[in-house]
Design a protein around this motif. Structure first.
Motif, PDB file in Angstrom:
ATOM      1  N   ALA A 216       0.832  -1.209   0.000  1.00 39.89           N
ATOM      2  CA  ALA A 216       0.000   0.000   0.000  1.00 39.89           C
ATOM      3  C   ALA A 216       0.861   1.252   0.000  1.00 39.89           C
ATOM      4  N   PHE A 217       1.918   1.259   0.815  1.00 39.57           N
ATOM      5  CA  PHE A 217       2.814   2.419   0.868  1.00 39.57           C
ATOM      6  C   PHE A 217       3.551   2.605  -0.456  1.00 39.57           C
ATOM      7  N   TYR A 218       3.950   1.498  -1.089  1.00 36.30           N
ATOM      8  CA  TYR A 218       4.670   1.558  -2.358  1.00 36.30           C
ATOM      9  C   TYR A 218       3.838   2.258  -3.430  1.00 36.30           C
ATOM     10  N   TYR A 219       2.558   1.887  -3.553  1.00 35.86           N
ATOM     11  CA  TYR A 219       1.711   2.497  -4.577  1.00 35.86           C
ATOM     12  C   TYR A 219       1.384   3.948  -4.225  1.00 35.86           C
ATOM     13  N   TRP A 220       1.291   4.267  -2.925  1.00 35.72           N
ATOM     14  CA  TRP A 220       1.106   5.674  -2.534  1.00 35.72           C
ATOM     15  C   TRP A 220       2.328   6.492  -2.946  1.00 35.72           C
ATOM     16  N   LEU A 221       3.511   5.928  -2.731  1.00 38.36           N
ATOM     17  CA  LEU A 221       4.755   6.613  -3.062  1.00 38.36           C
ATOM     18  C   LEU A 221       4.861   6.855  -4.566  1.00 38.36           C
ATOM     19  N   LYS A 222       4.399   5.887  -5.370  1.00 40.17           N
ATOM     20  CA  LYS A 222       4.488   6.009  -6.819  1.00 40.17           C
ATOM     21  C   LYS A 222       3.479   7.010  -7.376  1.00 40.17           C
ATOM     22  N   ASN A 223       2.339   7.156  -6.715  1.00 39.66           N
ATOM     23  CA  ASN A 223       1.244   7.948  -7.252  1.00 39.66           C
ATOM     24  C   ASN A 223       1.026   9.262  -6.531  1.00 39.66           C
ATOM     25  N   SER A 224       1.897   9.587  -5.563  1.00 42.90           N
ATOM     26  CA  SER A 224       1.713  10.799  -4.779  1.00 42.90           C
ATOM     27  C   SER A 224       2.994  11.619  -4.768  1.00 42.90           C
ATOM     28  N   SER A 225       2.848  12.918  -4.547  1.00 40.40           N
ATOM     29  CA  SER A 225       4.005  13.815  -4.422  1.00 40.40           C
ATOM     30  C   SER A 225       4.149  14.296  -2.985  1.00 40.40           C
ATOM     31  N   GLN A 226       3.567  13.563  -2.033  1.00 37.49           N
ATOM     32  CA  GLN A 226       3.564  13.991  -0.632  1.00 37.49           C
ATOM     33  C   GLN A 226       4.853  13.657   0.105  1.00 37.49           C
ATOM     34  N   CYS A 227       5.748  12.898  -0.535  1.00 35.75           N
ATOM     35  CA  CYS A 227       7.021  12.539   0.102  1.00 35.75           C
ATOM     36  C   CYS A 227       8.155  13.191  -0.690  1.00 35.75           C
ATOM     37  N   PRO A 228       8.614  14.387  -0.304  1.00 36.27           N
ATOM     38  CA  PRO A 228       9.640  15.097  -1.067  1.00 36.27           C
ATOM     39  C   PRO A 228      10.961  14.341  -1.195  1.00 36.27           C
ATOM     40  N   ASP A 229      11.296  13.493  -0.224  1.00 39.86           N
ATOM     41  CA  ASP A 229      12.563  12.755  -0.285  1.00 39.86           C
ATOM     42  C   ASP A 229      12.349  11.306  -0.707  1.00 39.86           C
ATOM     43  N   ALA A 230      11.329  11.054  -1.532  1.00 37.43           N
ATOM     44  CA  ALA A 230      11.009   9.691  -1.956  1.00 37.43           C
ATOM     45  C   ALA A 230      12.183   9.024  -2.652  1.00 37.43           C
ATOM     46  N   GLY A 231      12.976   9.777  -3.413  1.00 38.48           N
ATOM     47  CA  GLY A 231      14.106   9.202  -4.130  1.00 38.48           C
ATOM     48  C   GLY A 231      15.214   8.695  -3.229  1.00 38.48           C
ATOM     49  N   ARG A 232      15.184   9.069  -1.966  1.00 37.03           N
ATOM     50  CA  ARG A 232      16.239   8.660  -1.020  1.00 37.03           C
ATOM     51  C   ARG A 232      15.806   7.489  -0.139  1.00 37.03           C
ATOM     52  N   LEU A 233      14.620   6.956  -0.368  1.00 37.21           N
ATOM     53  CA  LEU A 233      14.131   5.820   0.412  1.00 37.21           C
ATOM     54  C   LEU A 233      14.687   4.529  -0.189  1.00 37.21           C
ATOM     55  N   VAL A 234      15.375   3.711   0.619  1.00 36.91           N
ATOM     56  CA  VAL A 234      15.978   2.471   0.123  1.00 36.91           C
ATOM     57  C   VAL A 234      15.574   1.300   1.016  1.00 36.91           C
ATOM     58  N   CYS A 235      15.659   0.113   0.440  1.00 39.39           N
ATOM     59  CA  CYS A 235      15.303  -1.115   1.152  1.00 39.39           C
ATOM     60  C   CYS A 235      16.453  -1.554   2.059  1.00 39.39           C
ATOM     61  N   SER A 236      16.086  -2.070   3.212  1.00 37.39           N
ATOM     62  CA  SER A 236      17.059  -2.663   4.124  1.00 37.39           C
ATOM     63  C   SER A 236      16.958  -4.188   4.114  1.00 37.39           C
ATOM     64  N   GLU A 237      15.750  -4.692   3.928  1.00 43.09           N
ATOM     65  CA  GLU A 237      15.471  -6.127   3.838  1.00 43.09           C
ATOM     66  C   GLU A 237      14.451  -6.340   2.729  1.00 43.09           C
ATOM     67  N   PRO A 238      14.429  -7.580   2.156  1.00 37.53           N
ATOM     68  CA  PRO A 238      15.330  -8.717   2.356  1.00 37.53           C
ATOM     69  C   PRO A 238      16.706  -8.471   1.731  1.00 37.53           C
ATOM     70  N   GLU A 239      17.609  -9.404   1.946  1.00 34.45           N
ATOM     71  CA  GLU A 239      18.997  -9.243   1.509  1.00 34.45           C
ATOM     72  C   GLU A 239      19.101  -8.989   0.008  1.00 34.45           C
ATOM     73  N   ALA A 240      18.249  -9.657  -0.780  1.00 35.85           N
ATOM     74  CA  ALA A 240      18.327  -9.524  -2.235  1.00 35.85           C
ATOM     75  C   ALA A 240      17.974  -8.120  -2.705  1.00 35.85           C
ATOM     76  N   ARG A 241      17.265  -7.350  -1.880  1.00 35.84           N
ATOM     77  CA  ARG A 241      16.846  -5.997  -2.290  1.00 35.84           C
ATOM     78  C   ARG A 241      17.514  -4.909  -1.461  1.00 35.84           C
ATOM     79  N   ARG A 242      18.490  -5.265  -0.657  1.00 36.98           N
ATOM     80  CA  ARG A 242      19.153  -4.273   0.180  1.00 36.98           C
ATOM     81  C   ARG A 242      19.843  -3.209  -0.683  1.00 36.98           C
ATOM     82  N   GLY A 243      19.565  -1.951  -0.343  1.00 39.50           N
ATOM     83  CA  GLY A 243      20.153  -0.838  -1.076  1.00 39.50           C
ATOM     84  C   GLY A 243      19.380  -0.414  -2.302  1.00 39.50           C
ATOM     85  N   VAL A 244      18.324  -1.160  -2.647  1.00 35.16           N
ATOM     86  CA  VAL A 244      17.510  -0.826  -3.823  1.00 35.16           C
ATOM     87  C   VAL A 244      16.541   0.295  -3.460  1.00 35.16           C
TER      88      VAL A 244
END
Length: 326
Positions: A216-244
């Protein structure tokens, strides 16, 4: 002439441990040994800075001078070692617009700590909340006292979550949740964000867990401009997506239906293989006589063939057997 050149007005002498600037209305008190707020702050003060002092408790009406109110618009109490805020601590500052309590060590915040601040626009509580104070904070941030709050900063407090659905009672325009321990934003909070279109939420430097719980948060982030620092949000888990980057995830990465179907398919495959194994064992058990006979026939056929190969080897080795028919 002396009155005009004086650095402070006669109705409020500058405290000995502070520096006063009448042109900007700023009173700055740093690095004092006092354990209380100075009691002789000038009434004309519009910006009050108390920093690096030994104030551990803000008591009721700590900023009232001889029973009168201070005309303070900005109050910075950062880095004072404040541990407790008692009820009505800021009584006497009805015109306060900005309150900065960052870099203290708050362990107790009264539910009426911020009462008497009807004009407060910005509240800064960065790097100052203990777990106990974090639990008390929702009660302290009541609608009765902070209806005009525009900016709330809670960075660096190791927050795991924040009840965004309760923040619609304010007039919030900016919520800073940078550098906390938030792993996911639930559906209830996302629904609240959709309803509060004017709110901007800052969420960088949080360890997001990029599983289907983030859908739900992912689709809000993609379709909304309410998070000015959205480009700086990265994954911590799982290991395969860390840093993505969270924004660069694919829809199937956070698709709960797809993840559930994949899990179900593995379970179903395991069940099918187990049933096949059981059926095979039952066939072996029920036909153990026929199987034994079949194995004996194979063994005899192999033995006859080996005898033929052995005789031909002897025939090739001994010329005298060349004319003997097999």
């Amino acid at each position: 002439m002396c009155l005009l050149c004086s650095p402070v007005r006669t109705d409020g002498v500058c405290p000995p441990s502070c520096v006063c600037a009448t042109d900007s209305g700023t009173v700055t008190c740093r690095d004092g040994e006092e354990t209380e707020v100075p009691g002789d702050i000038p009434e004309w003060t519009s910006t009050l800075v108390l920093q690096g002092r030994n104030i551990s408790t803000l008591r009721r009406g700590a900023f009232m001078t001889n029973g009168t109110e201070l005309d303070v618009a900005t109050l910075s109490l950062s880095d004072n070692g404040i541990r407790e805020i008692e009820p009505y601590a800021f009584l006497g500052l009805p015109r306060l617009h900005l309150l900065d309590l960052s870099h203290n060590r708050l362990e107790s915040v009264s539910s009426r700590a911020f009462h008497g601040l009807p004009e407060l626009r910005s509240l800064l509580l960065n790097c100052c909340l203990s777990p106990a104070a974090t639990a008390q904070l929702p009660h302290a941030l009541s609608a009765q006292s902070l209806r005009n709050l525009h900016r709330l900063e809670l960075a660096g407090n190791q927050l795991i979550s924040i009840p965004l659905e309760r923040l619609d009672i304010y007039n919030l325009h900016a919520l800073v949740l940078v550098n906390n321990s938030i792993e996911s934003i639930g559906r209830e909070n996302v629904s609240s964000l959709y309803q509060q279109r004017r709110l901007r939420v800052y969420l960088s430097l949080n360890p997001f867990r990029c599983t289907c719980e983030l859908e739900a948060f992912y689709y809000w982030l993609k379709n909304s401009s309410q998070c000015p620092d959205a480009g700086r949000l990265v994954c911590s888990e799982p290991e395969a997506r860390r840093g993505v980057s969270v924004e660069k995830l694919r829809g199937e990465d956070v698709d709960c239906m797809n993840e559930n179907l994949e899990a179900v398919s593995y379970v179903f495959l395991g069940i099918v293989l187990a049933l096949i194994g059981v059926v095979f064992l039952m066939v072996l058990y029920l036909n153990r006589g026929g199987i034994k006979k079949w194995l004996n026939n194979i063994r005899e056929a192999c033995r006859d063939q080996m005898e033929v190969y052995h005789y031909r080897y002897e025939q090739d080795s001994d010329p005298r057997l060349a004319n003997v028919a097999v």
